[in-house]
Write an enzyme that holds these catalytic residues in place. Structure first.
Site, PDB file in Angstrom:
ATOM      1  N   ASP A 141      -5.196  11.352 -54.409  1.00  0.00           N
ATOM      2  CA  ASP A 141      -4.391  10.711 -53.375  1.00  0.00           C
ATOM      3  C   ASP A 141      -3.354   9.847 -54.091  1.00  0.00           C
ATOM      4  OD1 ASP A 141      -3.322   8.903 -51.587  1.00  0.00           O
ATOM      5  OD2 ASP A 141      -5.228   8.454 -50.587  1.00  0.00           O
ATOM      6  N   LYS A 144       6.452   6.202 -48.092  1.00  0.00           N
ATOM      7  CA  LYS A 144       6.097   5.111 -49.009  1.00  0.00           C
ATOM      8  C   LYS A 144       6.932   5.142 -50.276  1.00  0.00           C
ATOM      9  CE  LYS A 144       1.264   5.062 -47.594  1.00  0.00           C
ATOM     10  NZ  LYS A 144       0.875   3.876 -46.829  1.00  0.00           N
TER      11      LYS A 144
HETATM   12  C1  PLP Z   1      -4.168   5.152 -50.659  1.00  0.00           C
HETATM   13  C2  PLP Z   1      -3.626   5.721 -49.381  1.00  0.00           C
HETATM   14  N1  PLP Z   1      -3.991   6.961 -49.010  1.00  0.00           N
HETATM   15  C3  PLP Z   1      -3.531   7.524 -47.887  1.00  0.00           C
HETATM   16  C4  PLP Z   1      -2.671   6.867 -47.042  1.00  0.00           C
HETATM   17  C5  PLP Z   1      -2.236   7.539 -45.784  1.00  0.00           C
HETATM   18  O1  PLP Z   1      -0.876   7.825 -45.793  1.00  0.00           O
HETATM   19  P1  PLP Z   1      -0.160   8.396 -44.504  1.00  0.00           P
HETATM   20  O2  PLP Z   1      -0.540   7.489 -43.374  1.00  0.00           O
HETATM   21  O3  PLP Z   1       1.286   8.339 -44.835  1.00  0.00           O
HETATM   22  O4  PLP Z   1      -0.650   9.789 -44.288  1.00  0.00           O
HETATM   23  C6  PLP Z   1      -2.267   5.579 -47.373  1.00  0.00           C
HETATM   24  C7  PLP Z   1      -1.371   4.840 -46.460  1.00  0.00           C
HETATM   25  O5  PLP Z   1      -1.583   3.717 -46.075  1.00  0.00           O
HETATM   26  C8  PLP Z   1      -2.762   4.997 -48.566  1.00  0.00           C
HETATM   27  O6  PLP Z   1      -2.411   3.757 -48.920  1.00  0.00           O
END
Ligand code: PLP
Lengths: 411, 148
Positions: free
Chosen positions: A204, A230
């Site tokens: 991730d 992000k």
């Molecule tokens: C470590 C991590 N993984 C996954 C996500 C999920 O991202 P998204 O909501 O853009 O799919 C986030 C977002 O806050 C994150 O900080």
């Protein structure tokens, strides 16, 4: 390759949104771990696309469709370079990190996981890297196991790894940077351990892709997911990298247009590689905007950005550690660009409300890390997360406001 | 420096959040209700001793932000001796006040300190949490209430 340090204050001016007052105070945006702000070039790219080039992709013969298709596929090539993939065919556009992980859980996990298999995660995963695996486990009878977190200093307890890496583990999924603790995990090392045991890996990269150089070959993972929003890109676009061997063995995720070669009333043949996983009209403008964001970040230098964000976080951490009645989370050194903390007798929600009145955008809550919060024995934390448009002066003002907050609540 | 916040965090609220009243369990409570705000983790449990429709005793325990704790504390002071119907009426008035600031002719007494909450939309749930819980409790609903 020591290029000069970017002019951070000049770069900050590229972000129109930062030039405003909130509650009568200059905006200090310390919530980039939730979503980053967008530079003008990304906003302009989106506008240009909609004003000049908008058309559907891969299905038109006309000029605009050619332009849109070329721009969309060029974004895919740019993405492959951005994360150092071997081939552009390994890049799947998604809605974001969450959809990327769900895609892997459904398409790959649905085919290869069976009862008794183990999915190994870490205790610091975001809900989006837990819940899809829980759903998969419910469907298949697979089980979840977790690499523990050491405690408030937020490191992975790798002394438990040998015992956890059993024969039953089929998949290891972990975050590269924790969105709550700021921990930078040794993902390359972990992927190597896993690979030797034939375990498939997913990283991730939601918190890492926009800050540091992310190199899928150096990491050696099978899958890697991140979100455009992000990393200075638009919301609604994300990327899933999937190693070619994995892609070849995966059935489609969703069915529809764009992903087919021929459709008969009873039988369909699918496109190869990435396109097979992109059913329906994709987020064309999002991919094009993401391309602009990637160019922008790499022009500044992601290694420089990471160093900048780390320095701010380290500074904030050390100054906060001088406070009375403060509890800090995450590693003492080597943290990524964020700080999570609690002030005794001041609930995170109250702290964030007061800071907001001073123009400071913080995050207070469980940060989509409820299991980790439970483990640390807290309901929530306050978090300040930094990006290259933030300054030391902003951190100083934030620390001043925290002092006032402690006084205000008599803590 | 914090003039604009004085209205939200009135002295009464800070006082009740630091020294909550009726902050205890009641052995032999006839109704127990939980309020949970998953967003920020506020978690309150209310204990009621009901005699027919009348609340003879009420208390709470739990953890939460200043607003949610003060709200629960003042709630316990306010509703002791009141009937189910009176609590339901108060709930509506409190809800109107914290969402709109409107409280003309409501006779809300000490509860009026929460009028400033309506200017902070993200905090309305904190102020109303214990009221949702008590409304469920007097209605005899056992399941935990959540503000989500
Ligand atoms: C470590 C991590 N993984 C996954 C996500 C999920 O991202 P998204 O909501 O853009 O799919 C986030 C977002 O806050 C994150 O900080």
């Amino acid at each position: 390759m020591s290029s000069p340090t970017p002019d951070w204050s000049a770069l900050r001016k590229d972000f129109p949104i930062l030039d405003q007052q909130v509650h009568g105070q200059p905006l200090i945006y310390f919530d980039s771990a939730a979503t980053s702000q967008k530079p003008r070039i990304v906003i302009d790219t989106l506008r240009h696309y909609y004003e000049r080039d908008n058309a559907n992709v891969h299905r038109g013969i006309h000029e605009l469709s050619n332009r849109a298709t070329n721009a969309f596929e060029s974004a895919r090539e740019r993405t492959a370079k951005f994360i150092h993939a071997r081939s552009v065919d390994e890049i799947i556009f998604t809605r974001g990190t969450t959809e990327g992980i769900n895609l892997v859980a459904n398409a790959w996990g649905g085919k290869f996981l069976k009862s008794g298999d183990v999915i190994l995660l870490t205790e610091m995963e975001h809900h989006s890297n837990i819940v899809p695996w829980q759903l998969l486990a419910e469907r298949t009878g697979a089980k979840l196991a977790y690499i523990p977190v050491t405690g408030d200093d937020g490191l992975l307890d790798l002394s438990k790894l040998d015992a956890l890496l059993t024969r039953d583990v089929k998949l290891l999924a972990m975050t590269q940077i924790s969105n709550t603790l700021g921990t930078v995990n040794p993902v390359a090392e972990l992927c190597e351990r896993a690979r030797k045991l034939g375990i498939v890996t997913l990283v991730d990269a939601a918190q890492s892709a926009g800050h540091s150089l992310v190199d899928v070959q150096a990491i050696g993972c099978d899958f890697l997911a991140f979100s455009g929003h992000k990393i200075c890109g638009p919301t609604g676009i994300g990327v899933l990298y999937a190693r070619a061997e994995r892609l070849a063995e995966m059935p489609p995720y969703q069915g529809g247009g764009e992903m087919i070669v021929t459709v008969d009333f009873h039988k369909t043949t699918y496109k190869q590689a990435a396109h097979r996983f992109e059913a329906g009209t994709p987020d064309i403008s999002g991919a094009i905007g993401l391309h602009a964001a990637m160019d922008y970040l790499d022009a500044a230098g992601r290694d420089k950005i990471f160093a900048h964000d780390q320095a701010l976080a380290q500074y904030a951490y050390e100054r906060l550690a001088e406070f009375k009645n403060v509890r800090l989370f995450g590693p003492k050194t080597g943290r990524a660009g964020l700080v999570s903390f609690l002030l005794k007798d001041v609930h995170a929600h109250d702290l964030v409300t007061v800071a907001d009145q001073r123009g400071i955008a913080l995050r207070g809550g469980h940060h989509c890390n409820q299991p980790l919060m439970r483990k640390l024995g807290v309901e929530s934390t306050a978090r300040a997360s930094f990006y290259f448009y933030n300054t030391r002066a902003e951190v100083d003002f934030f620390l001043e406001v925290l002092c006032d907050i402690q006084k205000f609540f008599g803590a | 420096m914090f003039d604009d916040l004085q209205e939200l965090y009135q002295q009464v609220i800070l006082d009740h959040s630091k020294s909550p009243r009726n902050f205890r369990r009641i052995e032999g409570a006839t109704r127990i209700a939980q309020g949970h705000n998953p967003l920020c983790g506020d978690n309150l449990t209310l204990y009621l001793v009901m005699d027919g429709d009348v609340i003879r005793d009420v208390s709470f325990v739990g953890d939460g932000c200043a607003i949610s704790k003060a709200s629960a504390s003042i709630l316990t002071e306010t509703i002791k001796g009141k009937t189910k119907a009176e609590v339901e009426e108060l709930f509506e008035k409190v809800r109107t006040m914290v969402t709109t600031g409107e409280m003309s002719g409501s006779n809300l007494g000490k509860l009026a300190v929460f009028a400033g909450v309506h200017k902070f939309p993200a905090r309305v749930k904190c102020a109303i949490l214990s009221w949702h819980a008590v409304k469920a409790a007097v209605a005899g609903e056992a399941a935990p209430v959540s503000t989500e």
